[in-house]
Design a protein around this motif. Structure first.
Motif, short mmCIF file in Angstrom:
data_model
loop_
_atom_site.label_atom_id
_atom_site.label_comp_id
_atom_site.label_asym_id
_atom_site.label_seq_id
_atom_site.Cartn_x
_atom_site.Cartn_y
_atom_site.Cartn_z
N ILE A 167 0.87 -1.01 0.01
CA ILE A 167 -0.01 -0.06 0.00
C ILE A 167 0.97 1.36 -0.06
O ILE A 167 1.52 1.38 0.77
CB ILE A 167 -0.95 0.13 1.33
CG1 ILE A 167 -1.56 -1.40 1.42
CG2 ILE A 167 -1.71 1.02 1.29
CD1 ILE A 167 -2.46 -1.40 2.54
N ALA A 168 0.78 2.07 -0.99
CA ALA A 168 1.57 3.26 -1.00
C ALA A 168 2.88 2.99 -0.96
O ALA A 168 3.55 3.89 -0.15
CB ALA A 168 1.02 4.43 0.09
N VAL A 170 4.67 0.87 1.02
CA VAL A 170 4.95 0.08 1.93
C VAL A 170 4.18 -1.16 2.06
O VAL A 170 3.08 -1.12 1.95
CB VAL A 170 4.63 0.96 3.19
CG1 VAL A 170 5.19 0.01 4.44
CG2 VAL A 170 5.29 2.26 3.04
N GLY A 171 4.63 -2.42 2.49
CA GLY A 171 4.24 -3.59 2.58
C GLY A 171 3.44 -3.82 3.85
O GLY A 171 3.84 -3.38 4.95
N VAL A 172 2.30 -4.22 3.81
CA VAL A 172 1.40 -4.29 4.95
C VAL A 172 0.80 -5.64 4.97
O VAL A 172 0.23 -6.25 4.16
CB VAL A 172 0.28 -3.36 4.82
CG1 VAL A 172 -0.34 -3.19 6.20
CG2 VAL A 172 0.73 -1.84 4.70
N GLU A 173 0.82 -6.32 6.23
CA GLU A 173 0.38 -7.65 6.46
C GLU A 173 -0.87 -7.47 7.38
O GLU A 173 -0.44 -6.88 8.65
CB GLU A 173 1.47 -8.77 6.59
CG GLU A 173 2.18 -9.12 5.64
CD GLU A 173 3.41 -10.11 5.99
OE1 GLU A 173 4.38 -10.30 5.46
OE2 GLU A 173 3.18 -10.81 7.04
N ILE A 174 -1.80 -7.94 7.39
CA ILE A 174 -3.04 -8.12 8.02
C ILE A 174 -3.43 -9.40 8.41
O ILE A 174 -3.71 -10.09 7.46
CB ILE A 174 -4.07 -7.07 7.79
CG1 ILE A 174 -3.58 -5.71 7.48
CG2 ILE A 174 -5.18 -6.79 8.99
CD1 ILE A 174 -4.44 -4.75 7.08
N ARG B 105 4.41 3.55 11.72
CA ARG B 105 4.56 2.19 10.91
C ARG B 105 5.42 1.52 11.92
O ARG B 105 6.66 1.77 11.90
CB ARG B 105 4.85 2.25 9.38
CG ARG B 105 3.93 2.89 8.56
CD ARG B 105 4.18 2.34 7.25
NE ARG B 105 5.45 3.00 6.61
CZ ARG B 105 5.34 4.29 6.00
NH1 ARG B 105 4.17 4.85 5.62
NH2 ARG B 105 6.67 4.52 5.28
N VAL B 118 -1.90 -6.02 12.90
CA VAL B 118 -1.52 -5.45 11.53
C VAL B 118 0.24 -5.24 11.65
O VAL B 118 0.56 -5.03 12.71
CB VAL B 118 -1.78 -3.79 11.65
CG1 VAL B 118 -1.98 -3.19 10.11
CG2 VAL B 118 -2.94 -3.57 12.28
N LYS B 119 0.65 -5.48 10.59
CA LYS B 119 2.25 -5.32 10.56
C LYS B 119 2.70 -4.86 9.30
O LYS B 119 2.34 -4.96 8.43
CB LYS B 119 2.49 -6.77 10.57
CG LYS B 119 4.04 -7.08 10.52
CD LYS B 119 4.36 -8.34 10.61
CE LYS B 119 5.52 -8.65 9.72
NZ LYS B 119 6.31 -9.89 9.73
N PHE B 120 3.70 -3.77 9.41
CA PHE B 120 4.17 -3.16 8.37
C PHE B 120 5.34 -3.45 8.02
O PHE B 120 6.18 -4.26 9.01
CB PHE B 120 4.37 -1.66 8.72
CG PHE B 120 2.83 -0.79 8.65
CD1 PHE B 120 2.19 -0.78 9.84
CD2 PHE B 120 2.05 -0.43 7.54
CE1 PHE B 120 0.74 -0.44 10.10
CE2 PHE B 120 0.82 0.04 7.42
CZ PHE B 120 0.47 0.12 9.08
N ASP B 121 6.03 -3.30 6.89
CA ASP B 121 7.37 -3.80 6.31
C ASP B 121 8.44 -2.90 7.10
O ASP B 121 9.79 -3.14 7.04
CB ASP B 121 7.60 -3.88 4.96
CG ASP B 121 7.11 -5.25 4.47
OD1 ASP B 121 7.00 -5.56 3.46
OD2 ASP B 121 6.54 -5.86 5.22
N ASP B 122 8.29 -1.51 7.54
CA ASP B 122 9.31 -0.85 8.09
C ASP B 122 9.12 0.11 9.39
O ASP B 122 7.55 -0.16 9.92
CB ASP B 122 9.81 0.21 6.98
CG ASP B 122 8.77 1.20 6.57
OD1 ASP B 122 9.01 1.87 5.71
OD2 ASP B 122 7.48 0.77 7.04
N PRO B 142 1.03 4.69 4.10
CA PRO B 142 -0.09 4.41 5.05
C PRO B 142 0.11 4.52 6.47
O PRO B 142 1.10 4.50 7.02
CB PRO B 142 -0.41 2.65 4.63
CG PRO B 142 1.06 2.28 4.25
CD PRO B 142 1.88 3.49 3.59
#
Lengths: 213, 163
Positions: A167-168, A170-174, B105, B118-122, B142
């Motif tokens: 998303i935008a 950045v990788g997001v895992e939900i 994030r 929820v988990k972001f990559d950075d 985001p």
């Protein structure tokens, strides 16, 4: 006399237990003798319960299953035991519902209940899905989450799927619990052929592989 | 004679191949161990954690000095005190400034009340002032819902995408 009843038990128990737990057991037996209304059956009090049928102690509701086997032989009935037996009496020809089955039965009932409200499609790793979620703190607008299912953990009612998307930038895992009442719709858009059950390798790969328009 | 030469050539090729196989197997066994460990357990944002800055306040990289709230560290949505390590030329903040920042994030999964995570990559922050208002005027990338509950509504309104 209380003491005469007291003594043979201690005589029996002394060789079994060590010197350390002796004062504790004495204290417990003293307590319980003073109040014949209730006893808490502990594991070391197992022979206690067998020996003390003459003293007619009531067994409390928090007994462990081994003690319950002993209780069922005895005359006393407590609430939980009563409801167990009542439940068994109602359908007379069905097999007896054992204690260990109850969680499984409740789980199945909860899954059926949520399935009747909203059917869940068959989800597998590698599906590209779109999920419509109602977030109570978010002005009652349905949030839409799209992405690829990178893992599915089966745990009955708490079966979860992990959705990954870029998303935008950045990788997001939900992680979504599939049977949650907040999820209003799950739709499978596409399926990508994968040769794995968990696609954690996508985290190290190019973002292009995790983008979905 | 030709046969013997061929045989020798064949053996050397095979030897070379087997050497390669040996060479390949050693790093692969190492990476097998590392694969087991490469599922990183992400933890909190604590002192000396480097974070990315995702607003246009002028800073690029920031190091956490203190995580306010939380004995183990800051999570998604928490406020930290950070020191600017790298900054754009001519921005609102300079290198070496100490500011408050809110984590928008985090690589550590944060559980939500409905059972999702929820988990972001950075790891990224937005610099704010003492009152909680962002210093910059734009936020990139985001941001999660959690900011709504933590009363960082201005950042939510500036964001491109919400979680």
């Amino acid at each position: 006399m209380m003491s005469s009843n007291f003594l043979p038990q201690t005589l029996f128990m002394v060789p079994r237990c060590s010197a350390q737990c002796q004062p504790r057991k004495l204290a417990l037996s003293a307590l319980s003798l003073r109040r014949p209304g209730l006893v808490v059956a502990r594991p070391f009090g197992f022979n206690f319960a067998e020996k003390d049928k003459k003293l007619s102690f009531l067994v409390s509701a928090e007994t462990n299953p081994e003690a319950e086997a002993v209780v069922e032989e005895s005359q006393e009935n407590v609430d939980s035991v009563e409801s167990e037996e009542a439940e068994v009496d109602k359908p007379p020809f069905k097999p007896r519902i054992k204690l260990g089955d109850i969680m499984g039965i409740l789980n199945k009932k909860a899954i059926e209940a949520s399935d009747s409200e909203r059917p869940i499609p068959d989800l597998r790793t590698g599906d590209v899905v779109e999920i419509k979620l109602e977030v109570p703190e978010n002005r009652r607008r349905l949030s839409i989450y799209k992405g690829i299912v990178i893992s599915k953990q089966n745990a009955g009612i708490h079966t979860t799927i992990r959705i990954r998307r870029i998303i935008a930038g950045v990788g997001v895992e939900i992680v979504f619990p599939v049977y949650s009442p907040n999820i209003k719709e799950i739709k499978v858009l596409k399926h990508r052929k994968v040769r794995r059950a968990r696609l954690y390798y996508l985290r190290d790969k190019l973002p292009r592989l995790s983008t979905f328009k | 004679m030709a046969a013997s030469i061929l045989f020798r050539v064949g053996r050397s090729i095979l030897g070379g191949l087997s050497n390669n196989a040996l060479g390949a197997s050693r790093p692969s066994s190492k990476s097998a161990d590392m694969d087991f460990l490469s599922q990183q357990t992400r933890t909190f944002i604590q002192m000396r954690t480097n974070l990315k800055v995702v607003d246009n306040s002028g800073a690029k990289r920031v190091m956490c000095i203190q995580a306010l709230k939380g004995k183990k560290g800051a999570r998604l949505g928490d406020v930290i005190v950070a020191s600017v390590k790298e900054a754009h030329v001519g921005g609102k903040v300079k290198k070496g400034d100490v500011h408050y920042a809110v984590v928008v994030r985090a690589a550590m999964p944060r559980g939500r009340c409905d059972g999702s995570e929820v988990k972001f990559d950075d790891n990224a922050v937005v610099l704010i002032n003492k009152q909680g208002e962002p210093i910059g005027t734009r936020v990139f990338g985001p941001v999660p819902h959690e900011l709504r509950k933590k009363k960082h509504l201005k950042i939510l309104s500036l964001a491109e995408q919400i979680a």
